[in-house]
Design a protein around this motif. Structure first.
Motif, PDB file in Angstrom:
ATOM      1  N   LEU A 218       0.928  -1.194  -0.084  1.00  0.00           N
ATOM      2  CA  LEU A 218      -0.082  -0.073  -0.002  1.00  0.00           C
ATOM      3  C   LEU A 218       0.859   1.179   0.177  1.00  0.00           C
ATOM      4  N   THR A 219       0.481   2.166  -1.027  1.00  0.00           N
ATOM      5  CA  THR A 219       1.323   3.421  -0.935  1.00  0.00           C
ATOM      6  C   THR A 219       0.385   4.682  -0.547  1.00  0.00           C
ATOM      7  N   SER A 220       1.245   5.430   0.169  1.00  0.00           N
ATOM      8  CA  SER A 220       0.536   6.689   0.843  1.00  0.00           C
ATOM      9  C   SER A 220       1.283   7.600   1.278  1.00  0.00           C
ATOM     10  N   GLY A 221       1.276   9.005   0.657  1.00  0.00           N
ATOM     11  CA  GLY A 221       2.273   9.848   1.258  1.00  0.00           C
ATOM     12  C   GLY A 221       3.568   9.848   1.008  1.00  0.00           C
ATOM     13  N   GLY A 222       3.970   9.086  -0.188  1.00  0.00           N
ATOM     14  CA  GLY A 222       5.410   8.675  -0.363  1.00  0.00           C
ATOM     15  C   GLY A 222       6.072   7.526   0.342  1.00  0.00           C
ATOM     16  N   ASP A 223       5.170   7.039   0.919  1.00  0.00           N
ATOM     17  CA  ASP A 223       5.794   5.748   1.442  1.00  0.00           C
ATOM     18  C   ASP A 223       5.305   4.491   1.011  1.00  0.00           C
ATOM     19  N   ILE A 224       5.818   3.404   1.138  1.00  0.00           N
ATOM     20  CA  ILE A 224       5.496   2.203   0.859  1.00  0.00           C
ATOM     21  C   ILE A 224       5.074   1.230   2.208  1.00  0.00           C
ATOM     22  N   SER A 225       4.178   0.707   2.312  1.00  0.00           N
ATOM     23  CA  SER A 225       3.751  -0.182   3.414  1.00  0.00           C
ATOM     24  C   SER A 225       3.603  -1.363   3.046  1.00  0.00           C
ATOM     25  N   TYR A 226       3.390  -2.300   4.234  1.00  0.00           N
ATOM     26  CA  TYR A 226       3.282  -3.668   3.802  1.00  0.00           C
ATOM     27  C   TYR A 226       2.003  -4.069   3.994  1.00  0.00           C
ATOM     28  N   VAL A 230      -4.322 -11.928   4.456  1.00  0.00           N
ATOM     29  CA  VAL A 230      -5.478 -12.419   5.206  1.00  0.00           C
ATOM     30  C   VAL A 230      -5.939 -11.143   5.973  1.00  0.00           C
ATOM     31  N   THR A 231      -5.228 -10.437   6.783  1.00  0.00           N
ATOM     32  CA  THR A 231      -5.681  -9.521   7.733  1.00  0.00           C
ATOM     33  C   THR A 231      -5.427  -7.952   7.260  1.00  0.00           C
ATOM     34  N   GLY A 232      -4.591  -7.997   6.253  1.00  0.00           N
ATOM     35  CA  GLY A 232      -4.289  -6.348   5.747  1.00  0.00           C
ATOM     36  C   GLY A 232      -5.498  -5.853   5.104  1.00  0.00           C
ATOM     37  N   ARG A 233      -4.951  -4.709   4.866  1.00  0.00           N
ATOM     38  CA  ARG A 233      -6.211  -3.782   4.069  1.00  0.00           C
ATOM     39  C   ARG A 233      -6.350  -3.954   2.965  1.00  0.00           C
ATOM     40  N   GLY A 258      -1.799  -0.305   6.743  1.00  0.00           N
ATOM     41  CA  GLY A 258      -0.338  -1.174   6.329  1.00  0.00           C
ATOM     42  C   GLY A 258       0.809  -0.988   7.252  1.00  0.00           C
ATOM     43  N   ASP A 259       1.584  -1.709   7.258  1.00  0.00           N
ATOM     44  CA  ASP A 259       2.805  -1.883   8.225  1.00  0.00           C
ATOM     45  C   ASP A 259       4.012  -1.195   7.582  1.00  0.00           C
ATOM     46  N   ASP A 272       7.470 -12.670  -6.637  1.00  0.00           N
ATOM     47  CA  ASP A 272       7.445 -12.842  -7.976  1.00  0.00           C
ATOM     48  C   ASP A 272       6.313 -11.989  -8.565  1.00  0.00           C
ATOM     49  N   TRP A 273       5.294 -11.590  -7.682  1.00  0.00           N
ATOM     50  CA  TRP A 273       4.184 -10.833  -7.953  1.00  0.00           C
ATOM     51  C   TRP A 273       3.821  -9.906  -6.829  1.00  0.00           C
ATOM     52  N   LEU A 274       3.574  -8.433  -7.183  1.00  0.00           N
ATOM     53  CA  LEU A 274       3.096  -7.463  -6.499  1.00  0.00           C
ATOM     54  C   LEU A 274       1.616  -7.070  -6.618  1.00  0.00           C
ATOM     55  N   VAL A 275       0.864  -6.905  -5.634  1.00  0.00           N
ATOM     56  CA  VAL A 275      -0.690  -6.431  -5.700  1.00  0.00           C
ATOM     57  C   VAL A 275      -0.548  -5.003  -4.959  1.00  0.00           C
ATOM     58  N   VAL A 276      -0.830  -3.955  -5.344  1.00  0.00           N
ATOM     59  CA  VAL A 276      -0.817  -2.637  -4.993  1.00  0.00           C
ATOM     60  C   VAL A 276      -1.861  -1.853  -4.782  1.00  0.00           C
TER      61      VAL A 276
END
Length: 345
Positions: A218-226, A230-233, A258-259, A272-276
């Motif tokens: 997840l990206t926001s405010g110029g940052d990349i979060s994990y 299952v539990t993530g946004r 995100g973390d 191998d894959w990113l879902v963003v």
């Protein structure tokens, strides 16, 4: 191949949504716009029972209990962003909604007769009384106001449409939409959406190679979060629905935003894959400058050797996903994943 995220609807998002949501972190259809309800938990919310034609009511059950609603409802209010697009597509007329946190391309946003309740941070609850609804579909960001709304409009059928995050995403979205369809007299329309949704899931599951690892970001405010599986946004539940193999076995602490994760940690996991999801894409006002997810990930020097980046195996959620998060949005996501992963095999 790289799947470019649709950008439609970004310009239409109001500036108010940017301020509010950043801080919190449709013409075929029956003329009978009836009432209904949905909720979280184990209750069988899809088991609506029709009342007698003489009474002009229908009974639906949510976790709050059995709700008797008028059929058809004449004054419908909705606060849940995950059902409003379906209602718009079905041609359901409404009297009030928190338009500030809804997608700006809804027909309701251009209808001066719809009372704007503002946002969930500081909703205009007095406007609820003025709107005088006989049916209220409320939940998700407005879940905390369920009791207040009941008190404000005691003669209205108030239904909680919140989904249960502890249950599988696909099952809850289906339960929710079928319930709303039954309550509003749009069962066939709802079923058509459900079938498309299930078809997209099946296609994505067939296209995915479980030998390949996936990471949600997840990206926001110029940052990349994990985004934890299952539990993530937003992306987290997709792991369970499709049986994705996580590139990083790390539990998440913040299910909403995100973390923290370093680009070095992403590189070491080598997905191998990113879902963003680009959170800012949905809430940035027209003309605003911000660092897009594409820029942050694809132009990061530290991520150039990551397989997903090298192979262009990145799937971006729809640009307005943060404002929608509904069955249609997930159908679009699963379709994109099916196309990308199928082409890569």
């Amino acid at each position: 191949m790289r799947i470019a995220r649709p950008r439609a609807g970004l310009v239409a998002v109001a500036t108010a949504a940017a301020l509010i949501l950043a801080a919190c972190g449709s013409d075929e259809g029956s003329e009978e716009t009836a009432a209904g309800g949905g909720s979280s938990g184990d209750a069988d919310a899809t088991g609506a029972e029709e009342g007698s034609e003489q009474s002009g009511t229908v009974e639906v059950t949510d976790v709050q209990g059995t709700v008797e609603v008028p059929m058809p409802a004449e004054r419908v209010m909705v606060t849940d962003n995950r059902v409003v697009r379906a209602m718009d597509e079905w041609g359901v007329e409404i009297v009030a909604a928190p338009l500030d946190i809804f997608p700006g391309d809804l027909s309701y946003a251009q209808d001066d007769s719809v009372v704007n309740l503002g946002n969930h941070g500081e909703p205009d609850l007095e406007a609820v009384v003025a709107a005088d609804p006989d049916l209220v579909l409320t939940g998700y960001r407005f879940q905390d106001y369920y009791g207040d709304i009941q008190d404000l409009v005691p003669d209205a059928a108030v239904v909680d449409t919140t989904t249960d995050e502890a249950q599988p995403l696909d099952e809850e979205l289906i339960r929710q939409l079928e319930l709303v369809g039954q309550a509003l007299g749009h069962e066939e329309d709802a079923q058509a959406m459900v079938e498309e949704f299930q078809g997209a899931i099946d296609e994505a599951a067939r296209a995915y190679d479980p030998e390949q690892t996936v990471m949600g970001l997840l990206t926001s405010g110029g940052d990349i979060s994990y985004v934890a599986p299952v539990t993530g946004r937003s992306i987290g539940p997709v792991f369970e629905v499709l049986g994705l193999t996580p590139a990083l076995e790390q539990e998440g602490g913040d299910s909403g935003h995100g973390d923290d994760i370093s680009v070095e940690a992403i590189a070491e996991a080598d997905p191998d894959w990113l879902v963003v999801m680009d959170r800012d894409a949905a809430i940035a006002a027209e003309g605003d400058e911000y660092s897009s997810a594409e820029e942050l990930i694809e132009e990061s020097e530290a991520l150039q050797n990551v397989t997903a980046v090298q192979e262009g195996q990145i799937v971006y959620l729809p640009a307005d996903f943060y404002l929608t998060e509904d069955m249609q949005a997930y159908t679009e996501l699963f379709t994109s994943m099916a196309d990308a992963m199928g082409s890569a095999r």
